[in-house]
Design a protein around this motif. Structure first.
Motif, short mmCIF file in Angstrom:
data_model
loop_
_atom_site.label_atom_id
_atom_site.label_comp_id
_atom_site.label_asym_id
_atom_site.label_seq_id
_atom_site.Cartn_x
_atom_site.Cartn_y
_atom_site.Cartn_z
N PRO A 30 0.84 -1.20 0.00
CA PRO A 30 0.00 0.00 0.00
C PRO A 30 0.88 1.26 0.00
O PRO A 30 1.68 1.46 0.91
CB PRO A 30 -0.80 -0.12 1.31
CG PRO A 30 0.11 -0.91 2.21
CD PRO A 30 0.90 -1.82 1.32
N VAL A 31 0.75 2.07 -1.02
CA VAL A 31 1.60 3.25 -1.17
C VAL A 31 0.83 4.44 -1.73
O VAL A 31 -0.27 4.29 -2.24
CB VAL A 31 2.81 2.98 -2.11
CG1 VAL A 31 3.74 1.93 -1.54
CG2 VAL A 31 2.36 2.61 -3.51
N VAL A 32 1.48 5.58 -1.63
CA VAL A 32 1.04 6.79 -2.31
C VAL A 32 2.03 7.04 -3.43
O VAL A 32 3.25 6.93 -3.24
CB VAL A 32 0.99 8.00 -1.36
CG1 VAL A 32 0.72 9.28 -2.12
CG2 VAL A 32 -0.05 7.78 -0.28
N ILE A 33 1.51 7.40 -4.60
CA ILE A 33 2.32 7.70 -5.78
C ILE A 33 2.06 9.16 -6.14
O ILE A 33 0.91 9.53 -6.40
CB ILE A 33 1.94 6.79 -6.96
CG1 ILE A 33 2.08 5.32 -6.56
CG2 ILE A 33 2.76 7.13 -8.21
CD1 ILE A 33 1.22 4.37 -7.37
N ALA A 34 3.12 9.96 -6.12
CA ALA A 34 3.01 11.38 -6.47
C ALA A 34 3.87 11.66 -7.69
O ALA A 34 5.02 11.23 -7.76
CB ALA A 34 3.45 12.26 -5.31
N ILE A 35 3.32 12.40 -8.64
CA ILE A 35 4.07 12.76 -9.84
C ILE A 35 4.00 14.27 -9.99
O ILE A 35 2.91 14.87 -9.93
CB ILE A 35 3.48 12.05 -11.08
CG1 ILE A 35 3.59 10.53 -10.88
CG2 ILE A 35 4.22 12.48 -12.35
CD1 ILE A 35 2.46 9.76 -11.42
N VAL A 36 5.19 14.88 -10.15
CA VAL A 36 5.29 16.33 -10.30
C VAL A 36 5.91 16.67 -11.65
O VAL A 36 6.60 15.85 -12.26
CB VAL A 36 6.12 16.98 -9.16
CG1 VAL A 36 5.47 16.72 -7.79
CG2 VAL A 36 7.56 16.50 -9.18
N ASP A 37 5.67 17.91 -12.11
CA ASP A 37 6.29 18.37 -13.34
C ASP A 37 7.69 18.89 -13.06
O ASP A 37 8.18 18.78 -11.94
CB ASP A 37 5.41 19.43 -14.02
CG ASP A 37 5.25 20.72 -13.22
OD1 ASP A 37 6.01 20.97 -12.25
OD2 ASP A 37 4.35 21.51 -13.57
N ASP A 38 8.33 19.49 -14.05
CA ASP A 38 9.72 19.93 -13.88
C ASP A 38 9.88 21.11 -12.95
O ASP A 38 10.99 21.44 -12.55
CB ASP A 38 10.37 20.22 -15.24
CG ASP A 38 9.75 21.38 -15.97
OD1 ASP A 38 8.57 21.73 -15.70
OD2 ASP A 38 10.44 21.96 -16.83
N GLY A 39 8.79 21.73 -12.55
CA GLY A 39 8.82 22.81 -11.56
C GLY A 39 8.42 22.35 -10.17
O GLY A 39 8.33 23.16 -9.24
N GLY A 40 8.19 21.05 -10.01
CA GLY A 40 7.81 20.50 -8.71
C GLY A 40 6.33 20.64 -8.39
O GLY A 40 5.92 20.40 -7.25
N HIS A 41 5.52 20.97 -9.40
CA HIS A 41 4.08 21.13 -9.18
C HIS A 41 3.38 19.79 -9.37
O HIS A 41 3.63 19.07 -10.33
CB HIS A 41 3.50 22.16 -10.15
CG HIS A 41 4.18 23.48 -10.05
ND1 HIS A 41 3.98 24.35 -9.00
CD2 HIS A 41 5.10 24.05 -10.85
CE1 HIS A 41 4.73 25.41 -9.17
NE2 HIS A 41 5.44 25.26 -10.28
N LEU A 42 2.50 19.47 -8.45
CA LEU A 42 1.82 18.18 -8.46
C LEU A 42 0.94 18.03 -9.70
O LEU A 42 0.11 18.89 -10.00
CB LEU A 42 0.96 18.05 -7.20
CG LEU A 42 0.32 16.71 -6.93
CD1 LEU A 42 1.37 15.62 -6.73
CD2 LEU A 42 -0.59 16.80 -5.70
N LEU A 43 1.16 16.95 -10.44
CA LEU A 43 0.34 16.62 -11.61
C LEU A 43 -0.66 15.53 -11.29
O LEU A 43 -1.78 15.53 -11.80
CB LEU A 43 1.22 16.10 -12.75
CG LEU A 43 2.02 17.09 -13.56
CD1 LEU A 43 2.93 16.37 -14.54
CD2 LEU A 43 1.08 18.01 -14.32
N HIS A 44 -0.23 14.56 -10.48
CA HIS A 44 -1.08 13.40 -10.22
C HIS A 44 -0.73 12.82 -8.85
O HIS A 44 0.45 12.73 -8.51
CB HIS A 44 -0.85 12.34 -11.31
CG HIS A 44 -1.81 11.21 -11.27
ND1 HIS A 44 -3.09 11.30 -11.77
CD2 HIS A 44 -1.68 9.95 -10.82
CE1 HIS A 44 -3.70 10.14 -11.61
NE2 HIS A 44 -2.86 9.30 -11.03
#
Length: 137
Positions: A30-44
């Motif tokens: 069980p995990v959390v998956i965070a994806i950010v753009d090249d500026g560190g802004h959360l995408l997903h």
């Protein structure tokens, strides 16, 4: 000369998340998956069932640290473990494995952070997500 900047799209982020989720579920993690753009802004952001809520912020910060320094967060964990404590004072570092930058055609386009299990397992999940994205490029 015209430069072309590659970006990590929401569709790309969803592909990464799907690959990461598949790896996590295959192992029962069980995990959390965070994806950010090249500026560190959360995408997903995706929180699998049964994951502790503190992992939300940890996953986001792992992803942000990976893109801010353009290297895996494992680098900071190894440096701290080796006694290089000065790295603790660098703003934006998070010395816990599980944050990986995403590079496409040698350009940093974003990063993935995973939190919820052991840090090397978090990194394994993040890499699985990145591998899915890169296999489709």
């Amino acid at each position: 000369m015209t430069a072309h900047k590659l970006i990590l799209t929401l569709d790309d982020a969803k592909k990464i998340a799907a690959g990461a989720e598949a790896e996590a579920k295959q192992n029962g993690w069980p995990v959390v998956i965070a994806i950010v753009d090249d500026g560190g802004h959360l995408l997903h952001l995706q929180r699998l069932d049964g994951t502790q809520y503190v992992s939300i912020q940890v996953a986001i910060e792992k992803a942000r640290a990976a893109i801010a320094f353009r290297r895996p967060t494992k680098i900071w964990e190894e440096n701290i473990a080796a006694g290089h404590l000065r790295y603790l004072n660098l703003p934006g570092t998070l010395p816990i494995e599980g944050g990986l930058p995403v590079t496409v055609d040698n350009q940093f386009t974003g990063a993935v952070g995973v939190s919820g299990v052991r840090s090397h397992q978090d990194a394994q999940i993040a890499q699985a997500g990145i591998d899915v994205l890169l296999s489709n490029k």
